[in-house]
Design an enzyme around this catalytic site. Sequence first.
Site, PDB file in Angstrom:
ATOM      1  N   GLU A 174       0.828  -1.213   0.000  1.00 52.33           N
ATOM      2  CA  GLU A 174       0.000   0.000   0.000  1.00 52.33           C
ATOM      3  C   GLU A 174       0.861   1.262   0.000  1.00 52.33           C
ATOM      4  O   GLU A 174       0.396   2.343   0.317  1.00 52.33           O
ATOM      5  CB  GLU A 174      -0.953  -0.026   1.197  1.00 52.33           C
ATOM      6  CG  GLU A 174      -1.899  -1.214   1.202  1.00 52.33           C
ATOM      7  CD  GLU A 174      -3.155  -1.034   0.328  1.00 52.33           C
ATOM      8  OE1 GLU A 174      -3.740   0.046   0.347  1.00 52.33           O
ATOM      9  OE2 GLU A 174      -3.541  -2.003  -0.374  1.00 52.33           O
ATOM     10  N   HIS A 250      -4.668   1.480   7.285  1.00 54.36           N
ATOM     11  CA  HIS A 250      -3.266   1.802   6.972  1.00 54.36           C
ATOM     12  C   HIS A 250      -2.616   2.296   8.264  1.00 54.36           C
ATOM     13  O   HIS A 250      -3.302   2.933   9.087  1.00 54.36           O
ATOM     14  CB  HIS A 250      -3.152   2.932   5.943  1.00 54.36           C
ATOM     15  CG  HIS A 250      -3.555   2.564   4.551  1.00 54.36           C
ATOM     16  ND1 HIS A 250      -4.337   3.371   3.765  1.00 54.36           N
ATOM     17  CD2 HIS A 250      -3.258   1.480   3.794  1.00 54.36           C
ATOM     18  CE1 HIS A 250      -4.513   2.801   2.571  1.00 54.36           C
ATOM     19  NE2 HIS A 250      -3.881   1.646   2.576  1.00 54.36           N
ATOM     20  N   CYS A 371      -3.004  11.220   3.732  1.00 48.76           N
ATOM     21  CA  CYS A 371      -3.299  10.332   2.584  1.00 48.76           C
ATOM     22  C   CYS A 371      -3.125  11.075   1.282  1.00 48.76           C
ATOM     23  O   CYS A 371      -2.816  10.483   0.254  1.00 48.76           O
ATOM     24  CB  CYS A 371      -4.749   9.860   2.613  1.00 48.76           C
ATOM     25  SG  CYS A 371      -5.217   8.985   4.081  1.00 48.76           S
TER      26      CYS A 371
HETATM   27  O1  SUG Z   1      -7.803   2.861   0.044  1.00 50.20           O
HETATM   28  N1  SUG Z   1     -10.590   4.993   0.158  1.00 50.20           N
HETATM   29  C1  SUG Z   1      -9.148   4.808   0.244  1.00 50.20           C
HETATM   30  C2  SUG Z   1      -8.587   5.735   1.289  1.00 50.20           C
HETATM   31  C3  SUG Z   1      -7.094   5.735   1.285  1.00 50.20           C
HETATM   32  C4  SUG Z   1      -6.518   6.505   2.417  1.00 50.20           C
HETATM   33  N2  SUG Z   1      -5.102   6.514   2.337  1.00 50.20           N
HETATM   34  C5  SUG Z   1      -4.260   6.462   3.381  1.00 50.20           C
HETATM   35  N3  SUG Z   1      -4.665   6.135   4.580  1.00 50.20           N
HETATM   36  N4  SUG Z   1      -3.016   6.662   3.143  1.00 50.20           N
HETATM   37  C6  SUG Z   1      -8.808   3.348   0.567  1.00 50.20           C
HETATM   38  O2  SUG Z   1      -9.543   2.728   1.335  1.00 50.20           O
HETATM   39  C7  SUG Z   1     -12.775   4.670  -0.831  1.00 50.20           C
HETATM   40  C8  SUG Z   1     -13.387   4.730  -2.210  1.00 50.20           C
HETATM   41  C9  SUG Z   1     -14.877   4.633  -2.186  1.00 50.20           C
HETATM   42  O3  SUG Z   1     -15.432   3.968  -1.309  1.00 50.20           O
HETATM   43  O4  SUG Z   1     -15.503   5.264  -3.072  1.00 50.20           O
HETATM   44  C10 SUG Z   1     -11.269   4.469  -0.877  1.00 50.20           C
HETATM   45  O5  SUG Z   1     -10.747   3.884  -1.781  1.00 50.20           O
END
Ligand code: SUG
EC number: 3.5.3.23
Length: 448
Positions: A174, A250, A371
């Site tokens: 990730e 994460h 993020c």
């Molecule tokens: O991978 N949300 C992302 C959020 C990522 C956050 N990044 C960090 N913590 N670095 C994920 O879960 C949601 C998309 C949706 O539901 O439409 C999404 O992909």
Amino acid sequence: MKSYEVNFDGLVGPTHNYGGLSYGNVASQSNSQQSSNPKEAALQGLAKMKALMEMGFQQGVLAPQERPDVAALRSLGFAGSDAQVIQQAAKQAMPLLVASCSASSMWVANAATVSPSADTADGRVHFTAANLNCKYHRSIEHPTTSRVLGAMFADQKHFAHHSALPAVAQFGDEGAANHTRFCREYGQAGVEFFVFGRSAFDTRYPAPQKYPARQTLEASQAVARLHGLSDDGVVYAQQNPSVIDQGVFHNDVIAVGNGELLFHHEDAFLDTDTMLAELQGKLAKFGGNFQSICVPRSQVTVEDAVRSYLFNSQLLSRADGTMLLIVPEECRANERVWQYLQGLTSSAGMIREVKVFDLKQSMQNGGGPACLRLRVALNETELAAVNPGVIMTAPLYDTLTQWVGKHYRDRLAESDLADPQLLLECRTALDELTQILKLGAVYPFQIN
Ligand code: SUG
């Protein structure tokens, strides 16, 4: 030579929507099906970039991806013209259309893992695009991510790019969301800290019971090998499986580090004392004085951390050696978290200031300030070798704001995703963007 941490923020793409696509990410699940405002989302992100630039930090921008991803839908058997592909997918498999429309590439902390030149065997800055293979909608990001990073960091004398790891769960990666670097100065060798959620091959490591652990130990080890990191400069630690089960998908939802400081929740890791001692010992070999701030569960619960995104903050070094924390509005809305932050900044510790940003559009999908940025530590020569088109300036901010105003919708519901006009709007916008950012052809519609 001078060195910097440059924050490259993901520009929110025109299809930003709430698809409920990320099981284990509480915000994504609970805001599923709500209508979104892509224009507001992009402007909120740009406002943060501008503010950091104006505070004197080096700031860059990372382009969004082509969505809907028609090529991805074709690879799943939908055929005909682009419009027919979208309409068929809408009729037969709406979840696949929603996934192919996700603007999730905005969360660029997941785009790649980056090791600065001071840490790597060949003295170049290394990038490994993350395979993000835990979620289908994110697993389709890495080919374009690699092309965009290649166009931003093109000079092979300074920059080395690795393709994503094998696309299987055993190498789930990730990117920088589970990676932090500690150092005395950005240009000096430091300790790279890899946090994993489970081991794919070694059953001695516990795993969460409810939600998936997205990052494996084996993926982190592979990235460290690819980047040519020395054993002395690497520490691996396991995330506490019970916090993953509470929505910490994460590590950057429960800890953040910068310079010589780790700011973390009491429950973030397994074997915390051993881990802190290892970080302290290894950083000392590079002349650094490792420090940590542990937030006790008695003051801020894991649930508070997940709701407020206290730890998904940007921890930034100020000229006087103290630090600044960039937090989302949700931290101010949580009484315990806000009280904790008041106490933190009024003590004589490292973190002296908190700045609050409204990033609600992204937050509702589980993406906070941290993020939205990919950190790249660069020395002066390397910074000069970066494609200048992606470095934020006041004129670039104005151009991008106008570009968003011209091309983005202010409301997007699930039913809008089936509109073939949306694809045309996105391609027109992105074609113009590649010219603004001087990226060349990076999108499938520009290449094929
Ligand atoms: O991978 N949300 C992302 C959020 C990522 C956050 N990044 C960090 N913590 N670095 C994920 O879960 C949601 C998309 C949706 O539901 O439409 C999404 O992909």
